[in-house]
Design a protein around this motif. Sequence first.
Motif, mmCIF file in Angstrom:
data_model
loop_
_atom_site.group_PDB
_atom_site.id
_atom_site.type_symbol
_atom_site.label_atom_id
_atom_site.label_comp_id
_atom_site.label_asym_id
_atom_site.label_seq_id
_atom_site.Cartn_x
_atom_site.Cartn_y
_atom_site.Cartn_z
ATOM 1 N N MET A 69 -46.205 1.191 21.180
ATOM 2 C CA MET A 69 -45.657 -0.198 21.207
ATOM 3 C C MET A 69 -44.458 -0.318 21.737
ATOM 4 O O MET A 69 -43.618 -0.765 22.944
ATOM 5 N N ALA A 70 -43.264 1.262 21.307
ATOM 6 C CA ALA A 70 -42.146 1.102 22.274
ATOM 7 C C ALA A 70 -42.518 1.191 23.902
ATOM 8 O O ALA A 70 -40.995 1.217 24.605
ATOM 9 N N ASP A 71 -43.664 2.007 23.902
ATOM 10 C CA ASP A 71 -43.447 2.505 24.925
ATOM 11 C C ASP A 71 -44.228 0.834 25.953
ATOM 12 O O ASP A 71 -43.931 0.501 27.336
ATOM 13 N N GLY A 72 -45.069 0.205 25.620
ATOM 14 C CA GLY A 72 -46.101 -1.301 25.880
ATOM 15 C C GLY A 72 -45.050 -2.304 25.616
ATOM 16 O O GLY A 72 -44.883 -3.479 26.823
ATOM 17 N N MET A 73 -43.799 -2.096 24.530
ATOM 18 C CA MET A 73 -43.373 -3.930 24.397
ATOM 19 C C MET A 73 -43.001 -4.597 25.704
ATOM 20 O O MET A 73 -42.926 -5.673 26.365
ATOM 21 N N PHE B 12 -42.613 -1.279 14.209
ATOM 22 C CA PHE B 12 -41.721 -0.875 15.844
ATOM 23 C C PHE B 12 -41.634 -2.487 15.698
ATOM 24 O O PHE B 12 -40.492 -3.587 16.394
ATOM 25 N N MET B 13 -42.497 -4.114 14.830
ATOM 26 C CA MET B 13 -41.280 -4.555 14.770
ATOM 27 C C MET B 13 -40.984 -5.414 14.741
ATOM 28 O O MET B 13 -40.279 -6.351 14.686
ATOM 29 N N GLN B 14 -40.096 -4.895 13.743
ATOM 30 C CA GLN B 14 -38.723 -5.273 12.885
ATOM 31 C C GLN B 14 -37.795 -5.126 13.856
ATOM 32 O O GLN B 14 -36.933 -6.019 13.606
#
Length: 688
Positions: A579-583, A539-541
């Motif tokens: 990650m998609a929900d939290g970021m 996800f971090m990409q």
Amino acid sequence: MDQSNGSETGGRRGNGTRCVAIVGPYLCGKTTLLEAILARTGAVPRQRKTSDPNSIGDASPEARAHGMSVSANIADTTYLDDQFTFIDCPGSIEFQHESSLALTICDAAIVVCEPDTKRLPALQLILKQLDDRGIPHFLFLNKIDSFMTPVRDIIPMLQPASVKPLVLRQIPIWENGVATGFVDLASERAYVYREQDTSEIIELPTGLKDRESEARYQMLEQLADYDDELLEQLLSDVEPSRDRVFDDLSEDLRKGVICPVLLGSAEHGNGINRLLKALRHEVPAVAKTAQRLGVADTDSAAFIFKTVHSPHGGKMSVARVLTGSLTDGAVLRGAQGQEERISGLFRLMGEDTTKCDAAAAGDTVGLGRVDGLATGETVTTSKTPVVQIEAPEPPQPVYGTGLGLKDCKDEVKLTTALGKLMEEDPSLQVEHSRDTNQIVLLGQGEMHLRVALERLERKFSVAVDRIKRQIAYKETVRKPTEIRGRHKKQSGGHGQFGDVVIEISPQPRGTGFSFNEKITGGAVPKQFIPSVEIGVKDFMQRGPLGFPVVDISVTLKDGSYHSVDSSDMAFRQAARLAMADGMPKCSPVLLEPIMAVSIAVPSEATAKVNGMIPQRRGQILGYDARPGWPGWDVLEAHIPAAEMEDLIIELRSATAGVGSYSARFDHLAELTGKLADHAITDQMHATA
């Protein structure tokens, strides 16, 4: 002919071909001087203009299209039975690396300049390089027909550009404001110019005797600084012999303690013969140059200073033989011991080549198809390694452009062509950016890249579009959050199940990424924990703002699993979902790269540059005198990478073309407001 003292008539045969570079600021008349020399020595039937279709200099299509030298032009000629190779070097700072490579093997240089104070910084750049590298050099004051300042005032005006004393060797003869000839201070003879012909000896004009005596005595005083016997003669009012004066001029030039100054007009062919005589009798032989470069007499050595690729002829390496000799078919050994057989030996005359069988020490030749040898290598025919001559390092790029193919089928061909382009010009670089997914061509300025892309299409048939260079923005978070991510899927047979609870936290700038786990009671089996980290990194990409995520900490705190349906892939997907929900809940913020920039400029331009930096959202850190550069300053600043794109253009505009800078990434800084919005919008369009 403009003869000198009797000691000159013997020449200096047996020294091999001498190699002389013609250098100087942009538009000072270097290529015109080359054409004048070739015409005067009979290498061409008449003096051509650079705009003529059959000129030797600036013969490439790119040089003709832009009306300027964009590469080194090489030409051989003979003067009074002595062989010479002249290398006409580009004057623009954007093409200076090619000049630097060529200067490596030259015995001496002619610095062509005009009496213009605006050209002093550019002249200083050239003279300092010659001084630092120990290359003997003359100053040829060109365009004497347009001088508005007396020569006695020109020399003090130019002296600040040179650490070596400028020794005036001629004074002009003026009639009604026109330079009609000159007096040679060494031979004490007067000459009258003849258009495109050899000057004629005349009686020294009566009204010029006092000025000639004054200028000659000043020249002798400068020479006496390096000759005690001459100093004693001057103090005793003893007139030194002409032979002694010529010997001192020759010796001091070769030692590199003076810079002789000659006058003329390349366009009208004035002063050319006197210049050639000075070269013939004072330029050191190739053996002296080999010694200066640290090449032993026992070595067989040649230095490759230029590479040329042609669509049909393949690769040709241009080299000067410093010791020994080369023959067609000989085996050369490079710096790493690699062996290449010469497939064709060529004499060079501008763009034209003529095959030859052998080359002796001093000769500059093209070597056919020695593909494993590179520009900057010292090569040898002996089996023992040869000392590698130190080649100048390419300057750091200061300008770049993204490349987009006009035809997608040329993708493979582009990579090969760019490699050949960089082999021809090591001051070009290609960057394949992972962050922006762009191919970027980097070089020394807008004209440098324009010429490179024209060559790319002409030589290698690869057409590209220039695309705005994208900035490698990143993103991070400002506050922490805890979030659950669950991936559950059932579609017959084994399903997929992964469940994680992670905490996302900001980290100090520049810390990077860290992954931790605080699992208790086996909520997530150990074998699946690495897959959670992989899912987070996936996800971090590309974070919620569209850029790579940096400077965060992710901690796996809890979760659950299914004894049958859980797998590495399921936990990897669960981490992505978390990650998609939290970021987006962590207050994401854009980060822009900030560059540490060192800007070198003449001191009179420092105030202008100080004003440029804040306009580019930069922060001035301080400035100081540039070490070893009288009259120059170095400014240190932090400037956002987004503001660097055309910095070199504005900088050179403010410094008569000589300003330069070096830059390196320093840190990331938050970017908000309209600038951030624009960057995010551009990224969305780029990835759409």
